[in-house]
Write an enzyme that holds these catalytic residues in place. Structure first.
Site, PDB file in Angstrom:
ATOM      1  CG  HIS A   1      -1.591  -1.314   1.367  1.00  0.00           C
ATOM      2  ND1 HIS A   1      -2.734  -1.641   0.798  1.00  0.00           N
ATOM      3  CD2 HIS A   1      -1.409  -2.177   2.342  1.00  0.00           C
ATOM      4  CE1 HIS A   1      -3.110  -2.775   1.159  1.00  0.00           C
ATOM      5  NE2 HIS A   1      -2.246  -3.297   2.017  1.00  0.00           N
ATOM      6  CB  SER A  41      13.684  20.709 -17.006  1.00  0.00           C
ATOM      7  OG  SER A  41      12.924  21.720 -17.046  1.00  0.00           O
ATOM      8  CE  LYS A  70      12.050  18.184 -12.706  1.00  0.00           C
ATOM      9  NZ  LYS A  70      10.857  18.785 -12.842  1.00  0.00           N
ATOM     10  CD  GLU A  73       8.129  10.594 -16.304  1.00  0.00           C
ATOM     11  OE1 GLU A  73       8.151  11.394 -15.103  1.00  0.00           O
ATOM     12  OE2 GLU A  73       8.219  11.226 -17.340  1.00  0.00           O
TER      13      GLU A  73
END
Ligand code: ARG
Length: 470
Positions: free
Chosen positions: A156, A277, A283, A290
């Site tokens: 969880h 980025s 970044k 992804e």
């Protein structure tokens, strides 16, 4: 567009319909497979006396020449043809005249397309499976270096029990092992030759389906000529294995995305597999992970489309089936790209061992072991659980860890006194390394067990990758 058929007189097919029906933009990718199958067919026609031996030989030679020219780039597939099969017959006819026109005896485009495509899909099962094994190998290298790296295991998304990074990565590995098994199964079932099934009912000519199957390199001819031209379950099997595989890659990537966030800080993704980025110079984004996650949806959609394409079709061939190839190639491209990227991504990971270990502080992931220690001293589990819970609550209130408990803390429940254990003994039992070490059962996180898994999988992969095919 040049077609092999003619319906009625007059101007013929409307140009818009013509464009709509054309599959050449997609199936020209099968030109080499179609040449292999056509050569087998021509050889068999010669051997069976259906064509004069010298005509059959001329067809085989010309097809070899066409292949060479395509490979060298001096010949391109004519995009005006209806499909790749029409292109090859037209090309043979342009070069050999009547001999070219004789190749289509005893076959139809229905078995021709099924044969070329089935050959491609069978080989794709093998090549995608190799990529799965390569990804697995990348994961094993990571696991091997971290059999002793403690980290929290989660349920969880809550810290649950201590495990090791190796144990977590091995969870990905055994899923990939099953994916490799599914692709091997798919390859075996795809390994049948539809050639000689004709339009649906074979041929009245004395063709030899066993011979063409073995010339192409298929294990055997398919068992029923209607089934052979009507069913694409072998594409669906690849797509289904691919969908399950993408689900696994997507989950592993989700782990990596979480781990690479500042909140977790468990890993850094190396420059080979992270992106910057355009606006925020600090970044380091997990875009490859992804996009693998994103591609999973495309593959699931392709599988769904293939199933729906087939479900309502009356036997045998219907043109709906032409959709199979575009859907398949889209899936194949997504899966192979995802696997190649996943290997690089995993290889690029730089785990932060300290951060993983620090995440075990607080959250009491060793609470289950408190209960199990009492069980070992004869206390029923539910009572042990209550006692452990009270001890944890007391530590939370006192803002300290289980390693800091003193004798008074054990007074929270009589079960502790019944065991005769001292606070120091309880604390020693809860040492995080010890918690992992004693999880010795098959498949468990103890380093001894994870090393066994790594050795087993590494030996298997080395053997598999050494073989040229399945
Ligand atoms: N391009 C077609 C396909 O991919 C080839 C078979 C055409 N057969 C037919 N009966 N129209 O399915």
């Amino acid at each position: 567009m040049a077609t092999l058929w003619q319906v009625g007189g007059g101007p013929g097919l409307d140009p818009a319909v013509d464009r709509f029906l054309s599959s050449i933009a997609v199936d020209s990718r099968l030109v080499l497979e179609d040449i292999v199958c056509s050569q087998a067919h021509a050889i068999m026609l010669g051997e069976q006396g259906i064509l004069p031996a010298q005509d059959a030989a001329a067809l085989v030679d010309e097809l070899s020449r066409i292949r060479r020219e395509i490979e060298e780039g001096t010949l391109t597939v004519d995009q005006q043809a209806e499909d790749v099969h029409s292109f090859l017959e037209a090309e043979l006819t342009r070069r050999l005249g009547d001999i070219g026109k004789s190749i289509h005896a005893g076959r139809s485009r229905n078995d021709q397309v099924a044969a070329a495509f089935r050959l491609h899909v069978r080989n794709s099962c093998v090549s995608t499976r190799r990529k799965v094994l390569e990804s697995l190998r990348a994961c094993l290298t990571l696991a091997e270096a971290h059999t002793g790296t403690l980290m929290p295991g989660y349920t969880h998304l809550q810290r649950a029990q201590p495990v090791t990074l190796a144990h977590h990565v091995l969870a990905w590995c055994v899923a990939l092992e099953r994916d490799a098994g599914r692709l091997a199964d798919a390859a075996r079932r795809a390994d049948e030759s539809p050639l000689g099934s004709g339009a649906l009912a074979g041929s009245g000519l004395p063709i030899d389906r066993e011979r063409t199957a073995s010339l192409i390199g298929f294990a055997k001819p398919s068992a029923n000529t209607m089934d052979a031209v009507a069913d694409r379950d072998w594409v669906i099997e690849y797509a289904s294995a691919a969908a399950t595989l993408m689900m696994h890659l997507s989950r592993a990537c989700e782990d990596i995305v979480l781990w690479s966030s500042s909140e977790y800080g468990f890993v850094r993704i190396g420059p080979k597999a992270s992106t910057g980025s355009s606006i925020m110079p600090q970044k380091r984004n997990p875009d490859p992970a992804e996009l693998i996650r994103g591609k999973a949806g495309r593959v699931f959609g392709g599988l769904q489309a293939l199933l729906v394409m087939e479900k309502g079709l009356p036997y045998a061939y219907n043109r709906d089936l032409q959709e199979d190839k575009e859907l398949f190639f889209d899936i194949e491209t997504a899966v192979n790209g995802a696997l190649e990227t996943f290997s690089v991504l995993v290889t690029s990971l730089e785990p932060d061992v300290g951060r993983m270990r620090a995440a075990l502080r607080g959250g009491f992931p060793e609470a289950t072991d408190v209960a199990e220690l009492l069980v070992k001293h004869g206390i029923p589990f539910r009572t042990s659980y209550q006692a452990a819970k009270l001890l944890v609550q007391r530590c939370v209130e006192a803002n300290k860890s289980l390693s800091e408990i003193v004798e008074e803390d054990l007074a929270v429940h009589e079960a502790f006194a019944a065991t005769g254990l001292s606070a120091a003994e309880v604390a020693a039992y809860l040492d995080l390394e010890a918690c992992v070490q004693r999880r010795m059962q098959v498949g468990g996180p103890a380093p001894l067990r994870t090393r066994e898994q790594i050795e087993r999988l590494s030996a298997w992969i080395a053997e598999e990758l050494a073989q040229a095919s399945l």
